[in-house]
Design an enzyme around this catalytic site. Structure first.
Site, mmCIF file in Angstrom:
data_model
loop_
_atom_site.group_PDB
_atom_site.id
_atom_site.type_symbol
_atom_site.label_atom_id
_atom_site.label_comp_id
_atom_site.label_asym_id
_atom_site.label_seq_id
_atom_site.Cartn_x
_atom_site.Cartn_y
_atom_site.Cartn_z
ATOM 1 N N VAL A 1 0.803 -1.223 0.000
ATOM 2 C CA VAL A 1 0.000 0.000 0.000
ATOM 3 C C VAL A 1 0.839 1.277 0.000
ATOM 4 O O VAL A 1 0.292 2.376 -0.125
ATOM 5 C CB VAL A 1 -0.960 0.030 1.212
ATOM 6 C CG1 VAL A 1 -2.020 -1.036 1.085
ATOM 7 C CG2 VAL A 1 -0.199 -0.099 2.523
ATOM 8 N N TYR A 2 2.156 1.173 0.148
ATOM 9 C CA TYR A 2 2.983 2.375 0.149
ATOM 10 C C TYR A 2 2.920 3.023 -1.244
ATOM 11 O O TYR A 2 3.269 2.402 -2.251
ATOM 12 C CB TYR A 2 4.433 2.049 0.494
ATOM 13 C CG TYR A 2 4.655 1.637 1.940
ATOM 14 C CD1 TYR A 2 3.644 1.654 2.881
ATOM 15 C CD2 TYR A 2 5.922 1.216 2.363
ATOM 16 C CE1 TYR A 2 3.862 1.281 4.198
ATOM 17 C CE2 TYR A 2 6.151 0.835 3.683
ATOM 18 C CZ TYR A 2 5.121 0.871 4.585
ATOM 19 O OH TYR A 2 5.343 0.486 5.893
ATOM 20 N N GLY A 3 2.478 4.268 -1.260
ATOM 21 C CA GLY A 3 2.350 4.960 -2.536
ATOM 22 C C GLY A 3 1.344 4.304 -3.457
ATOM 23 O O GLY A 3 1.433 4.450 -4.683
ATOM 24 N N GLY B 1 1.164 1.257 -4.155
ATOM 25 C CA GLY B 1 1.883 0.254 -4.947
ATOM 26 C C GLY B 1 3.103 0.810 -5.645
ATOM 27 O O GLY B 1 3.968 0.052 -6.114
ATOM 28 N N LYS C 1 4.848 -6.144 2.810
ATOM 29 C CA LYS C 1 3.704 -6.452 3.673
ATOM 30 C C LYS C 1 2.438 -6.522 2.837
ATOM 31 O O LYS C 1 2.361 -5.922 1.760
ATOM 32 C CB LYS C 1 3.530 -5.376 4.749
ATOM 33 C CG LYS C 1 4.786 -5.010 5.510
ATOM 34 C CD LYS C 1 4.479 -3.913 6.514
ATOM 35 C CE LYS C 1 5.753 -3.248 6.990
ATOM 36 N NZ LYS C 1 6.339 -2.348 5.949
#
Length: 327
Positions: free
Chosen positions: A52-54, A56, A80
């Site tokens: 979920v960072y950015g 994807g 994660k």
């Protein structure tokens, strides 16, 4: 950089990890490339990201840079899964979602496997054994080499780790747990850290610099170019700008002056060398910030300084958090 075993496993990682929370959002390709290059050249191996960072983009950006700047075999890539952009369900620990998310992560990262795959958070709506089965499938299929968790409370960690240990050779033991831990946030010492130490699970501290506050940059106000001044992250920093945090930062600054070091170095050395800690995860916006953090490698704090910092930042342990066997 010194290497440490990740929990009670054979995997060794650098004792400082590189975080990518802001990659693809605040950190663009050029800065990300410089960060990865500086980290690898300093002997760093552990790089932490999440699906979920950015949205994807952090995984995708990392995948574009690996091999071009650092050999894949020299890196320990950790990601994660489990967080979902759904206002009605923040976390999805179902086997179907997790395994689909892993396949998507591998595609974005451009690799056949991740070294460490972590459940991003506990999902009370899914049976824990179903969530953990996804970890077993990921490891047995070769898509992940080791498995861990993130943001599990003490009882959740203990239950998960014990379940995995109950069938050795069949279930994958948990190698790590990732939790926020710093001089400004020592809550993990109540239940999570004792459980991790007892069960052989290594701790990967996130936000080891108190969301940037422990660098001392907020002592006299909020810099305009800081996270505390940004629209997206100001609420993230705000809880650590109160009077109690200010007293800890002042004590840290005094200790740093006495050691001819920076507050950043002292704060990072303190958490790095706490019992049970494997590798603090450092998020930097550029190579200059990262280099400042990596300079902590040569610093070990005297016992007297550690004790003083322990005292000024000590969390309050009340019933039932106290270990009554030690009283």
């Amino acid at each position: 950089m010194e290497q440490r075993h990740l929990g009670r496993t054979g995997l060794r990682v650098s004792r400082i990890g590189l975080g990518t929370l802001t990659w693809g959002r605040d950190v663009g390709e050029q800065d990300a490339a410089e960060l990865l290059k500086a980290f690898w050249e300093a002997g760093g191996t552990l790089i932490d990201t999440a699906d979920v960072y950015g949205g994807g983009d952090a995984e995708y950006l990392l995948g574009q840079l690996v091999e071009r700047l650092a050999p894949r075999r020299d890196l320990v890539i950790a990601t994660k899964a489990g967080s979902v952009p759904d206002p009605d369900r923040r976390f999805d620990g179902s086997r179907g979602h997790l395994l689909s998310a892993l396949d998507a992560s591998l595609e974005r990262l451009g690799t056949d496997y991740v070294d460490l795959w972590q459940v991003h958070a506990f999902d009370g709506g899914t049976p824990l054994e179903e969530t953990l089965q996804a970890l077993d499938i990921a490891v047995s299929s070769g898509r992940a080499r080791y498995a861990g968790i993130s943001n599990f409370s003490g009882w959740q960690l203990a239950k998960a780790a014990t379940w995995q240990l109950a069938a050795p050779g069949v279930r994958t033991r948990l190698a790590s747990t990732q939790m926020e831990y710093s001089l400004l946030q020592r809550g993990v010492e109540r239940e999570v850290l004792p459980a991790a130490l007892d069960l052989g699970v290594g701790l990967l501290p996130s936000s080891p610099l108190g969301r940037g506050v422990l660098t001392g940059k907020y002592r006299h106000g909020t810099p305009t170019d800081s996270r505390g001044a940004s629209e997206g992250l100001s609420a993230f920093v705000a809880p650590y700008l109160d009077d109690a945090a200010g007293r800890i930062v002042e004590a840290l600054s005094i200790a740093a002056d006495g050691l001819a070091a920076t507050p950043l170095q002292v704060a990072l050395a303190w958490v790095r060398d706490r019992p049970g800690v494997v590798a603090p995860i450092v998020g930097a916006r550029n190579a200059q910030q990262l280099t400042a953090a990596l300079s902590v490698e040569a610093l070990s704090l005297p016992d007297e300084i550690c004790q003083a910092l322990d005292d000024v930042s000590a969390p309050v342990h009340r019933y039932p958090d106290q270990d009554w066997s030690t009283l």
